[in-house]
Design a protein around this motif. Sequence first.
Motif, PDB file in Angstrom:
ATOM      1  N   PHE A   1      80.450  -4.616 -36.900  1.00 44.55           N
ATOM      2  CA  PHE A   1      80.839  -4.710 -35.552  1.00 44.55           C
ATOM      3  C   PHE A   1      79.972  -5.551 -34.717  1.00 44.55           C
ATOM      4  CE2 PHE A   1      82.913  -0.795 -37.042  1.00 44.55           C
ATOM      5  CZ  PHE A   1      84.176  -1.017 -36.515  1.00 44.55           C
ATOM      6  N   ALA A   2      78.696  -5.534 -35.003  1.00 46.86           N
ATOM      7  CA  ALA A   2      77.535  -6.262 -34.229  1.00 46.86           C
ATOM      8  C   ALA A   2      77.631  -7.520 -34.546  1.00 46.86           C
ATOM      9  CB  ALA A   2      76.052  -5.804 -34.732  1.00 46.86           C
TER      10      ALA A   2
ATOM     11  N   ALA B   1      72.129 -19.582 -29.667  1.00 44.57           N
ATOM     12  CA  ALA B   1      70.867 -18.706 -30.006  1.00 44.57           C
ATOM     13  C   ALA B   1      71.364 -17.401 -30.609  1.00 44.57           C
ATOM     14  CB  ALA B   1      70.118 -18.498 -28.867  1.00 44.57           C
ATOM     15  N   LEU B   2      72.739 -16.863 -30.545  1.00 46.73           N
ATOM     16  CA  LEU B   2      73.131 -15.507 -31.014  1.00 46.73           C
ATOM     17  C   LEU B   2      73.180 -15.498 -32.409  1.00 46.73           C
ATOM     18  CD1 LEU B   2      76.146 -14.614 -28.518  1.00 46.73           C
ATOM     19  CD2 LEU B   2      73.677 -13.725 -28.579  1.00 46.73           C
ATOM     20  N   PHE B   3      73.125 -16.787 -33.104  1.00 43.60           N
ATOM     21  CA  PHE B   3      73.275 -16.712 -34.430  1.00 43.60           C
ATOM     22  C   PHE B   3      71.979 -16.994 -35.291  1.00 43.60           C
ATOM     23  CE2 PHE B   3      77.433 -18.039 -33.095  1.00 43.60           C
ATOM     24  CZ  PHE B   3      78.271 -17.088 -33.667  1.00 43.60           C
ATOM     25  N   PHE B   4      70.938 -16.708 -34.486  1.00 46.90           N
ATOM     26  CA  PHE B   4      69.630 -16.924 -35.254  1.00 46.90           C
ATOM     27  C   PHE B   4      68.795 -15.607 -34.767  1.00 46.90           C
ATOM     28  CE2 PHE B   4      70.659 -21.293 -34.456  1.00 46.90           C
ATOM     29  CZ  PHE B   4      70.249 -21.912 -35.414  1.00 46.90           C
ATOM     30  N   PRO B   5      68.534 -15.059 -35.907  1.00 40.63           N
ATOM     31  CA  PRO B   5      67.869 -13.776 -35.912  1.00 40.63           C
ATOM     32  C   PRO B   5      66.536 -13.634 -34.962  1.00 40.63           C
ATOM     33  CG  PRO B   5      68.519 -13.923 -37.904  1.00 40.63           C
ATOM     34  CD  PRO B   5      68.777 -15.186 -37.396  1.00 40.63           C
ATOM     35  N   ALA B   6      65.869 -14.724 -34.968  1.00 46.26           N
ATOM     36  CA  ALA B   6      64.813 -14.614 -34.056  1.00 46.26           C
ATOM     37  C   ALA B   6      64.983 -14.922 -32.708  1.00 46.26           C
ATOM     38  CB  ALA B   6      63.654 -15.704 -34.626  1.00 46.26           C
ATOM     39  N   TYR B   7      66.148 -15.224 -32.335  1.00 46.57           N
ATOM     40  CA  TYR B   7      66.475 -15.424 -30.673  1.00 46.57           C
ATOM     41  C   TYR B   7      67.492 -14.658 -30.528  1.00 46.57           C
ATOM     42  CZ  TYR B   7      63.872 -19.986 -31.791  1.00 46.57           C
ATOM     43  OH  TYR B   7      63.198 -21.036 -32.140  1.00 46.57           O
ATOM     44  N   ARG B   8      68.011 -13.878 -31.201  1.00 44.01           N
ATOM     45  CA  ARG B   8      69.117 -12.847 -30.880  1.00 44.01           C
ATOM     46  C   ARG B   8      68.818 -11.924 -29.788  1.00 44.01           C
ATOM     47  NH1 ARG B   8      70.312 -10.078 -35.880  1.00 44.01           N
ATOM     48  NH2 ARG B   8      71.237 -12.110 -36.363  1.00 44.01           N
ATOM     49  N   ILE B   9      67.827 -11.192 -29.814  1.00 42.10           N
ATOM     50  CA  ILE B   9      67.513 -10.297 -28.805  1.00 42.10           C
ATOM     51  C   ILE B   9      66.999 -10.837 -27.508  1.00 42.10           C
ATOM     52  CG2 ILE B   9      65.932  -8.521 -28.274  1.00 42.10           C
ATOM     53  CD1 ILE B   9      66.182  -7.367 -31.211  1.00 42.10           C
ATOM     54  N   PRO B  10      66.208 -12.011 -27.621  1.00 45.09           N
ATOM     55  CA  PRO B  10      65.756 -12.383 -26.369  1.00 45.09           C
ATOM     56  C   PRO B  10      66.864 -13.282 -25.705  1.00 45.09           C
ATOM     57  CG  PRO B  10      64.231 -13.076 -27.958  1.00 45.09           C
ATOM     58  CD  PRO B  10      65.423 -12.345 -28.674  1.00 45.09           C
TER      59      PRO B  10
ATOM     60  N   TYR C   1      74.879  -6.324 -24.738  1.00 41.93           N
ATOM     61  CA  TYR C   1      73.796  -5.216 -25.180  1.00 41.93           C
ATOM     62  C   TYR C   1      73.900  -4.732 -26.592  1.00 41.93           C
ATOM     63  CZ  TYR C   1      70.488  -1.166 -24.883  1.00 41.93           C
ATOM     64  OH  TYR C   1      69.549  -0.462 -25.514  1.00 41.93           O
ATOM     65  N   PHE C   2      75.204  -4.292 -26.683  1.00 43.59           N
ATOM     66  CA  PHE C   2      75.349  -3.615 -27.852  1.00 43.59           C
ATOM     67  C   PHE C   2      75.617  -4.402 -29.202  1.00 43.59           C
ATOM     68  CE2 PHE C   2      76.742  -0.120 -25.117  1.00 43.59           C
ATOM     69  CZ  PHE C   2      75.726   0.953 -25.919  1.00 43.59           C
ATOM     70  N   SER C   3      76.049  -5.722 -28.930  1.00 41.17           N
ATOM     71  CA  SER C   3      76.193  -6.585 -30.040  1.00 41.17           C
ATOM     72  C   SER C   3      74.899  -7.532 -30.344  1.00 41.17           C
ATOM     73  CB  SER C   3      77.378  -7.499 -29.942  1.00 41.17           C
ATOM     74  OG  SER C   3      77.015  -8.617 -28.876  1.00 41.17           O
ATOM     75  N   THR C   4      73.836  -7.431 -29.452  1.00 40.94           N
ATOM     76  CA  THR C   4      72.836  -8.233 -29.677  1.00 40.94           C
ATOM     77  C   THR C   4      71.346  -7.634 -29.843  1.00 40.94           C
ATOM     78  OG1 THR C   4      72.404  -8.915 -27.302  1.00 40.94           O
ATOM     79  CG2 THR C   4      73.825 -10.439 -28.644  1.00 40.94           C
ATOM     80  N   ILE C   5      71.400  -6.625 -28.920  1.00 46.04           N
ATOM     81  CA  ILE C   5      69.903  -5.868 -28.544  1.00 46.04           C
ATOM     82  C   ILE C   5      70.099  -4.502 -29.296  1.00 46.04           C
ATOM     83  CG2 ILE C   5      68.739  -4.790 -26.962  1.00 46.04           C
ATOM     84  CD1 ILE C   5      69.816  -6.775 -24.932  1.00 46.04           C
ATOM     85  N   LYS C   6      71.160  -3.825 -29.079  1.00 49.93           N
ATOM     86  CA  LYS C   6      71.033  -2.347 -29.596  1.00 49.93           C
ATOM     87  C   LYS C   6      72.406  -2.158 -30.790  1.00 49.93           C
ATOM     88  CE  LYS C   6      71.316   2.590 -28.824  1.00 49.93           C
ATOM     89  NZ  LYS C   6      70.070   2.862 -29.752  1.00 49.93           N
ATOM     90  N   HIS C   7      71.990  -3.001 -32.025  1.00 51.21           N
ATOM     91  CA  HIS C   7      73.094  -3.023 -33.020  1.00 51.21           C
ATOM     92  C   HIS C   7      72.620  -2.305 -34.221  1.00 51.21           C
ATOM     93  CE1 HIS C   7      71.025  -6.300 -35.088  1.00 51.21           C
ATOM     94  NE2 HIS C   7      70.903  -6.758 -33.946  1.00 51.21           N
TER      95      HIS C   7
END
Length: 150
Positions: A27-28, A81-90, A144-150
């Motif tokens: 889902f994330a 940026a959403l596809f790069f783990p290092a940049y996903r949360i920021p 929030y739920f797909s990038t930060i809290k997944h």
Amino acid sequence: MKPLLVLLIVFIISIIITKIAFGNYNFALSGRISLSAMLVFTAVGHFAFNKGMTLMVPDFIPFKAALVYLTGIIEILFAIALFFPAYRIPAGWLIIVFLLLLLPFNIYASIKHIDYQKATFDGNGIGYLWFRIPLQIVFILWTYFSTIKH
């Protein structure tokens, strides 16, 4: 409404593909894919409807056309940026801030009855906010739920 449709349709397609490809639902990941697609979709609007979107910017803000183009570019960068783990949360937090910063422009456009696609002042008006504000909350929660809290 169109960004919501893009978000939901791409999410459904992504869920099906991730289930087939990985054997389980992700889902994330599907949320990020659909959020990315929505951001690219809305970014295209910044270029295709630049004249109308400049009407959404209050008169006291300079360089309106450049600002609209810049925000389109920012949306594309967020989508990537959403596809790069290092940049996903920021990126997730920046997207949330971005969505919050855009809300006053949507309110202004509604008050002024701006139809950004036609670049006219015969848009939906203030009633549009009954849909737009909850939609903005959905986009924020989705981010929030797909990038930060997944």
